[in-house]
Design a protein around this motif. Structure first.
Motif, short mmCIF file in Angstrom:
data_model
loop_
_atom_site.label_atom_id
_atom_site.label_comp_id
_atom_site.label_asym_id
_atom_site.label_seq_id
_atom_site.Cartn_x
_atom_site.Cartn_y
_atom_site.Cartn_z
N SER A 27 -1.62 -2.12 8.06
CA SER A 27 -1.93 -0.47 8.01
C SER A 27 -2.09 -0.27 6.60
CB SER A 27 -0.95 0.39 8.71
OG SER A 27 0.50 0.28 8.13
N TYR A 28 -2.53 0.68 5.81
CA TYR A 28 -2.56 0.86 4.62
C TYR A 28 -1.10 1.38 4.12
CZ TYR A 28 -4.42 2.53 0.21
OH TYR A 28 -4.58 2.30 -1.03
N SER A 29 -0.08 1.77 4.97
CA SER A 29 1.14 2.01 4.71
C SER A 29 1.74 0.38 4.40
CB SER A 29 2.04 2.59 5.50
OG SER A 29 1.43 3.98 5.94
N ASP A 30 1.58 -0.52 5.19
CA ASP A 30 1.99 -2.01 5.05
C ASP A 30 1.52 -2.27 3.85
OD1 ASP A 30 2.97 -1.96 7.76
OD2 ASP A 30 1.12 -2.73 8.64
N LEU A 31 0.27 -2.24 3.35
CA LEU A 31 -0.21 -2.56 2.17
C LEU A 31 0.53 -1.97 0.82
CD1 LEU A 31 -3.73 -2.87 2.95
CD2 LEU A 31 -2.30 -4.95 2.95
N ILE A 101 -8.45 -5.87 -2.61
CA ILE A 101 -8.44 -5.83 -4.14
C ILE A 101 -6.75 -5.40 -4.78
CG2 ILE A 101 -9.24 -5.12 -6.63
CD1 ILE A 101 -11.94 -4.60 -5.22
N TRP A 102 -6.10 -6.16 -5.38
CA TRP A 102 -4.91 -5.59 -5.63
C TRP A 102 -4.72 -5.46 -7.22
CZ3 TRP A 102 -1.23 -4.06 -3.01
CH2 TRP A 102 -0.97 -4.47 -1.34
N ARG A 103 -5.54 -5.74 -8.26
CA ARG A 103 -5.40 -5.91 -9.54
C ARG A 103 -6.58 -5.60 -10.07
NH1 ARG A 103 -5.44 -9.29 -13.90
NH2 ARG A 103 -4.29 -8.50 -15.88
N ILE A 104 -7.10 -4.48 -11.02
CA ILE A 104 -7.98 -4.56 -11.85
C ILE A 104 -7.69 -4.33 -13.19
CG2 ILE A 104 -10.09 -2.98 -12.10
CD1 ILE A 104 -10.13 -2.33 -9.24
N TRP A 105 -8.39 -5.05 -14.25
CA TRP A 105 -7.91 -4.86 -15.59
C TRP A 105 -9.14 -5.08 -16.42
CZ3 TRP A 105 -9.71 -8.16 -19.25
CH2 TRP A 105 -9.23 -8.04 -20.57
N ASN A 159 -4.92 -1.04 -16.83
CA ASN A 159 -4.68 -1.68 -15.53
C ASN A 159 -4.68 -0.84 -14.38
OD1 ASN A 159 -3.13 -4.78 -16.38
ND2 ASN A 159 -2.86 -3.44 -18.05
N LEU A 160 -4.89 -1.23 -13.26
CA LEU A 160 -4.82 -0.69 -12.04
C LEU A 160 -4.24 -1.32 -10.90
CD1 LEU A 160 -5.41 1.85 -10.06
CD2 LEU A 160 -7.73 0.67 -9.79
N TYR A 161 -3.03 -1.20 -10.63
CA TYR A 161 -2.57 -1.82 -9.41
C TYR A 161 -2.49 -0.89 -8.02
CZ TYR A 161 -0.63 -5.82 -12.12
OH TYR A 161 -0.47 -6.91 -12.72
N LEU A 162 -3.36 -0.73 -7.30
CA LEU A 162 -3.35 0.00 -5.85
C LEU A 162 -4.34 -0.85 -5.03
CD1 LEU A 162 -3.70 3.72 -6.01
CD2 LEU A 162 -5.32 2.34 -4.70
N PRO A 163 -3.91 -0.86 -3.90
CA PRO A 163 -4.53 -1.62 -2.79
C PRO A 163 -5.78 -1.03 -2.45
CG PRO A 163 -2.66 -0.60 -1.98
CD PRO A 163 -2.38 -0.42 -3.32
N ILE A 164 -6.81 -2.06 -2.25
CA ILE A 164 -8.28 -1.45 -1.91
C ILE A 164 -8.76 -2.14 -1.04
CG2 ILE A 164 -10.56 -1.07 -2.79
CD1 ILE A 164 -9.60 -0.47 -5.52
N PRO A 165 -8.43 -2.03 0.39
CA PRO A 165 -8.66 -3.11 1.25
C PRO A 165 -10.04 -3.00 1.91
CG PRO A 165 -7.38 -1.44 2.19
CD PRO A 165 -7.46 -1.26 0.75
N TYR A 166 -10.77 -3.83 2.49
CA TYR A 166 -12.01 -3.87 3.14
C TYR A 166 -11.75 -4.93 4.30
CZ TYR A 166 -12.17 -7.84 -0.49
OH TYR A 166 -11.76 -8.76 -0.98
N GLN A 167 -12.76 -4.36 5.30
CA GLN A 167 -12.64 -5.41 6.70
C GLN A 167 -13.77 -6.58 6.48
OE1 GLN A 167 -10.39 -5.42 8.98
NE2 GLN A 167 -11.34 -7.42 9.76
#
Length: 673
Positions: A27-31, A101-105, A159-167
């Motif tokens: 789930s997004y909470s898990d991430l 995506i976990w990290r963008i710099w 820096n951006l650390y925030l989960p961006i999930p995709y199926q």
């Protein structure tokens, strides 16, 4: 040693281990909660899991399958590399799902919009000016501890650390004017894994949880991670007084997990004493009867900084007035042996805590490894300037490094990219854009900063000691058979005296290979000395203002400069003086000439030979970069062996950019008759 050691350790129970190959749902909470959970990376990777990086690395670097050689491996135009151009946009990244995506710099995000398309949709889920990814105040990234520009903290880099999930898929494109330099770190999960598709609405639904992460990073950095709240913790601690050469050990019975280690070595304000103590007192840990320690590290480096005591707070490691801490999750099945050794020439007093907690079962978990080393593995000539960070075999996860740099003569040491080869890759699936970029900052900035997962904890303005770290918690890199990680080291030790020492952390299965042995004490402290510097083949005799280095000149025409390089003096100003040595095979009177470099940002210089003025000042301004013909300086009495060429900056042409640079290719000698 009773239940004590130079550290304090906290352990936690990983409730369930993920079975390799098992279909999993996140789930997004898990991430989001993985950002606060040191336990998650301890689970060995499932088949099909990977973590890779798209970046703007210089595409001139390549692997030639026909010859098995690496070509242009030191290419350094890393600001604008893309996958392709398409419909007026630049394609930065594209990947198949399920993933996140976990990290963008970025070093220089600007107003051009960057768009993220997920799961085949024609509409982007994010469509923002690239600089607003990092502003901390723009939805859906409006969490300042997760989306930040380091300018806010006195440094540079975004820096951006925030989960961006995709199926199913992810594609990232940019319009003109997006800026320069980028990195997108993304995890791919095994087929069949279910993850939500990112959207601003998904973030809004989880704003409270993301706010919890934000507030912990903002208000409670240095505290035990909140996932251990309410757990059954056991704390063992005390004080050790170790005589020179003495060691003490304790054991814990499993199954348990260590989740935090704290310790303080008693040292005064004397910087040299701090540096000696923190390198000569070491920590070793053996898991489940292993013949060699999985953890071996000088205690200061284990806490994420070097040399000496440098105060900072990160999520996983830190050093405060109360001592150092490490919140790595360290599970074991049967027993753990923890040893502290004093290899100093004086007694050392160490206060410590070790906190652990029961583990339901040790199943599909990796052992925590942490090793300190210097110059362990050499690479073939076509792989220069790669410098080895970690080489290991087995199944596990790479967790990052703390890098201590000794750069005695100054100049930008960190031009090199990180390159991570996973499971026997011929070309690395992580290829970076610069050393400071890997550590999350930019533009060679020497200022201190501390963030949850990365920081610069020690600086001497890029001349002397530097200490930087990056821990891969959410962006850990799984490997299934092998991991071979490097960072480029452009400054050669023999030229500039630049030395690297690295603390590297990773998880590894019990059958995996860890080739790193303890480093003798005489190689851990005191090696950072000033050596005679060499640039462009010339030995530097003084300690000039500015920076002196070898500059590769092939970009301006291969074969034009004698060795395709020259001595390059930058960041100096009128009145500054540089002294270099040149050799004469025989003593006596010689005609002396020089071959120099001219360019639009070069200065006017006065040269002298062995203290004698050599003609009139030389104007090195030219609209283009060129190599001069031989410029005669006159006749001089030379001694056999070393002689001295002195360069003084005296000004610049009115048309020149006032950077006052200087370049020396050759000193040409002819015996006078």
């Amino acid at each position: 040693m009773r239940a004590t050691v130079v550290l304090g350790v906290l352990a936690a129970v990983l409730a369930t281990g993920t079975v390799r190959g098992q279909t999993t749902s996140y789930s997004y909470s898990d991430l989001v909660m993985q950002m606060l959970d040191p336990r998650a990376p301890a689970v060995l990777p499932a088949d099909g899991e990977s973590c890779k990086q798209w970046s703007s690395w210089d595409r001139a670097s390549r692997y030639d399958e026909a010859t098995g050689k690496y070509v242009n491996w030191d290419a350094n135009g890393d600001g604008g590399g893309i996958i392709r151009k398409e419909d007026g946009f630049e394609v930065m990244a594209e990947m198949e799902g399920p993933g996140c995506i976990w990290r963008i710099w970025s070093a220089l995000p600007q107003d051009g919009r960057v768009k993220i398309y997920l799961d085949g949709s024609d509409e982007p889920v994010v469509d923002l000016p690239f600089k607003q990814y990092f502003s901390g105040d723009t939805a859906p990234f409006n969490f300042p501890e997760l989306s930040y520009a380091l300018e806010k903290f006195g440094c540079r880099g975004q820096n951006l650390y925030l989960p961006i999930p995709y199926q199913k898929s992810c594609k990232i494109v940019a319009e003109k004017g997006w800026g320069a330099y980028y990195q997108f770190v993304y995890r791919t999960y095994p087929k069949g894994t279910s993850v939500p598709t990112f959207s601003p609405a998904l973030v809004a639904q989880h704003a409270q949880l993301l706010g919890k992460v934000h507030r912990f990073f903002e208000e409670k950095m240095g505290e035990l991670p909140p996932v251990y709240a309410g757990k059954e913790l056991q704390t063992d601690g005390g004080r050790l007084v170790l005589a020179p050469g003495e060691r003490q050990a304790m054991e814990l019975s499993g199954p348990r997990a260590i989740v935090a280690i704290k310790g303080k070595v008693s040292v005064g304000d004397d910087r040299e004493d701090q540096m000696a103590a923190m390198r000569r007192v070491t920590l070793s840990i053996w898991w489940d009867g292993q013949s060699q320690p999985a953890v071996w590290c000088p205690v200061g480096d284990f806490f994420g900084t070097a040399p000496g005591v440098n105060l900072y707070k990160g999520f996983l490691t830190g050093m405060t007035e109360e001592g150092g801490y490490a919140y790595w999750y360290m599970p074991f099945a049967r027993n753990a042996k923890i040893e502290v050794r004093n290899e100093d020439d004086q007694s050392r007093t160490i206060d410590y805590e070790i906190v652990s907690m029961p583990l339901d079962r040790f199943e599909n978990l990796g052992y925590f490894h942490c090793k300190w080393h210097r110059d362990t593995f050499e690479v073939p000539a076509d792989r220069w300037p790669d410098w080895s960070l970690l080489r290991t075999e087995g199944r596990g996860r790479f967790l990052g490094v703390m890098l201590h740099v000794w750069n005695p003569v100054g100049g930008w040491w960190g031009e090199g990219d990180e390159k991570f080869f996973v499971d026997g890759e011929k070309f690395p699936s992580t290829f970076g854009t610069g050393s400071e970029d890997y550590f999350g900052y930019a533009w060679c900035d020497p200022h201190l900063f501390q963030r949850p997962y990365h920081g610069q904890t020690m600086t001497q303005n890029n001349k002397g000691h530097q200490s930087v770290y990056r821990w891969h918690l959410v962006d850990n890199i799984p490997f299934h058979t092998a991991f071979d990680g490097y960072i480029e080291k452009y400054f050669k030790t023999e030229d500039k005296g630049t030395e690297y020492a690295v603390t590297v952390c990773w998880y590894l299965n019990g059958e995996g290979q860890d080739a790193y042995e303890p480093v003798p004490v005489e190689q851990r402290h005191g090696y950072y000395v000033k050596r005679p510097a060499i640039a462009g083949g010339f030995r530097i005799l003084n300690e000039p203002m500015g920076n002196v280095q070898t500059q590769d000149m092939r970009h301006f025409g291969a074969g034009k400069w004698t060795r395709d390089d020259h001595l390059w003096w930058t960041d100096a100003h009128p009145g500054h003086v540089l002294e270099v040595a040149f050799l004469a095979e025989r003593g006596g009177k010689h005609k002396v000439g020089v071959i120099l470099t001219k360019a639009r940002d070069y200065g006017i210089v006065q040269l002298s030979v062995n203290g004698q003025k050599a003609g009139e000042p030389i104007d090195l301004y030219n609209p283009e970069v060129i190599r001069t013909d031989v410029i005669p300086l006159g006749e001089f009495d030379l001694q056999e062996g070393e002689n001295v060429l002195t360069i003084e900056i005296v000004g610049a042409n009115d048309a020149a950019v006032k950077a006052y640079m200087f370049g020396l290719d050759e000193v040409v000698l002819e015996a006078a008759r």
